[in-house]
Write an enzyme that holds these catalytic residues in place. Structure first.
Site, mmCIF file in Angstrom:
data_model
loop_
_atom_site.group_PDB
_atom_site.id
_atom_site.type_symbol
_atom_site.label_atom_id
_atom_site.label_comp_id
_atom_site.label_asym_id
_atom_site.label_seq_id
_atom_site.Cartn_x
_atom_site.Cartn_y
_atom_site.Cartn_z
ATOM 1 N N SER A 1 -9.879 -0.536 6.765
ATOM 2 C CA SER A 1 -9.321 -0.622 5.636
ATOM 3 C C SER A 1 -8.723 -1.475 4.953
ATOM 4 O O SER A 1 -8.308 -1.667 3.974
ATOM 5 C CB SER A 1 -8.317 0.762 5.572
ATOM 6 O OG SER A 1 -8.768 2.126 5.840
ATOM 7 N N SER B 1 -9.600 1.808 2.933
ATOM 8 C CA SER B 1 -8.673 2.605 1.898
ATOM 9 C C SER B 1 -7.759 1.720 1.432
ATOM 10 O O SER B 1 -6.998 2.296 0.343
ATOM 11 C CB SER B 1 -7.959 3.740 2.801
ATOM 12 O OG SER B 1 -7.367 2.941 3.873
ATOM 13 N N LYS C 1 0.864 -1.290 0.041
ATOM 14 C CA LYS C 1 0.130 -0.182 0.017
ATOM 15 C C LYS C 1 0.898 1.053 -0.053
ATOM 16 O O LYS C 1 1.853 1.159 0.592
ATOM 17 C CB LYS C 1 -0.734 -0.083 1.321
ATOM 18 C CG LYS C 1 -2.058 1.110 1.238
ATOM 19 C CD LYS C 1 -2.911 1.039 2.499
ATOM 20 C CE LYS C 1 -3.994 1.914 2.711
ATOM 21 N NZ LYS C 1 -4.918 1.845 3.875
#
Length: 373
Positions: free
Chosen positions: A134, A110, A35
């Site tokens: 997330s 996210s 990420k």
């Protein structure tokens, strides 16, 4: 390396030369996306923002070191909601991540890029973060497995903070087996043996009320999993979780404002509209409410569950379209997820099935038993 056909906009930065790990290890031969909230030495790390669009860290985060030492190959940096504060796969600067499993519907946020890439077959594994939903929300949206680790079990150095009292790092994968293998590398502990037999499993039909006066979502979805839980040796009972004594949301706002104090409000015009609205609200949080929020949080974290494991859906509403207004859907979409971060517990998403317990090993053992039957 030629970048794959990323029609899902899952990745911000593909590496021309993949970052090769050790020649052997538990993740040897496995490809992985990190990420883009997590630092990688010599590789652009934007945090999903325009503020850090040209940022190149000089050091790897500890979790990056660990997966490389375990033999993984890092292909690039996955797209995300700006600064990881968003429940949808939308990013004003790097574009919306598209869902390979539910076209036109959100990937969840996210850690949206990680989930889309794994679901689309662009990589094997992903390292995401989970501060309020997330890892689990994108896993549910893309029919994957995602683990929200117990607070403090995985190092978070080199990860841009959102709210340190809730921030965690965890794996995404296509199977519980793969997620458990990556977890083992991240924490340095062995994969637990599969186990559901003998556990008391509580069905959670309503998300805990969080002291803010908002009625939380309810769902009977877990009824569809009861027979299989019984077949695997669990005893299933009705359960609920009392909420915290006072509103903890001011803690989230206070810590988010502190995390961004170097660049907000001084560079507010470089932030996207959604997060700018949130951070503007964070500037106005009442200090007394923050103090009360911390007291409430500490008191709630003394909770001892009456069952070994909770089961609930990850999401109890219809999946919103990918272009939904994030501020409209963020609370109902994350209702069954974000309370786990407040308690600091572990939670495993297997598609829309969520298993929750105080320890990583408990939810992974249950997930492995569920997967292997």
């Amino acid at each position: 390396m030629t970048a794959p056909d990323d029609r899902w906009n899952a990745v911000i930065t593909w590496l021309d030369e993949p970052l090769e790990g050790a020649s052997s290890g538990p993740l040897a031969g496995r490809t992985l996306l990190v990420k883009d909230l997590i630092d990688t030495a010599g590789i652009r790390t934007t945090y999903g923002s325009r503020v850090y669009a040209d940022h190149v860290p000089t050091r790897h985060a500890t979790v990056v070191h660990r997966v490389l030492d375990a033999g993984a190959t890092i292909l690039g940096k996955a797209n995300l909601a700006e600064f990881a504060w968003g429940v949808l796969g939308a990013n004003e600067f790097y574009g919306t991540v598209h869902n390979p499993v539910r076209p036109g519907r959100t990937t969840g946020g996210s850690s949206s890029g990680n989930a889309a890439a794994i679901a689309a077959g662009l990589c094997d594994l992903g390292i995401g973060t989970d501060t309020g939903c997330s890892v689990r929300l994108p896993a549910a949206a893309c029919e994957l497995v995602g683990l929200k680790t117990r607070l403090g079990s995985v190092p978070i150095d080199g990860v841009y903070p959102l709210c340190p009292s809730f921030d965690t790092v965890g794996p995404l994968a296509r199977s519980v087996t793969d997620a458990a293998a990556l977890w083992s590398v991240l924490v340095g502990r062995p994969v637990p043996e599969p186990r559901l037999e003998g556990l008391v499993v509580g069905i959670l039909r309503r998300a805990p009320v969080l002291g803010d006066g908002r009625e939380t979502e309810a769902s009977d979805t877990a009824d569809s999993w009861v027979e299989r839980l019984h077949d695997l040796g669990a005893r299933v009972v009705e359960a609920d979780i009392p909420g915290p004594p006072a509103d903890t949301w001011p803690v989230f706002l206070h810590e988010a404002a502190r995390s961004h104090s170097a660049t907000f409000p001084s560079r507010a015009d470089e932030y996207g509209a959604a997060i700018r609205t949130k951070l503007e609200a964070a500037q106005r949080v009442d200090p007394d409410a923050v103090t009360e929020g911390y007291r409430s949080l500490l008191a709630w974290r003394q909770l001892v569950p009456e069952v070994d494991l909770f089961v609930s859906p990850c999401v109890a509403i219809d999946w919103p379209p990918e272009d939904a207004d994030e501020l409209d859907v963020r609370l109902p979409l994350s209702s069954f997820l974000r309370w786990v971060n407040l308690l600091g517990w572990a939670a495993l998403a297997i598609g829309n099935l969520q298993l929750v317990a105080p320890r990583d090993e408990t939810v992974l053992a249950a997930g492995l038993a569920w997967e292997r039957g």
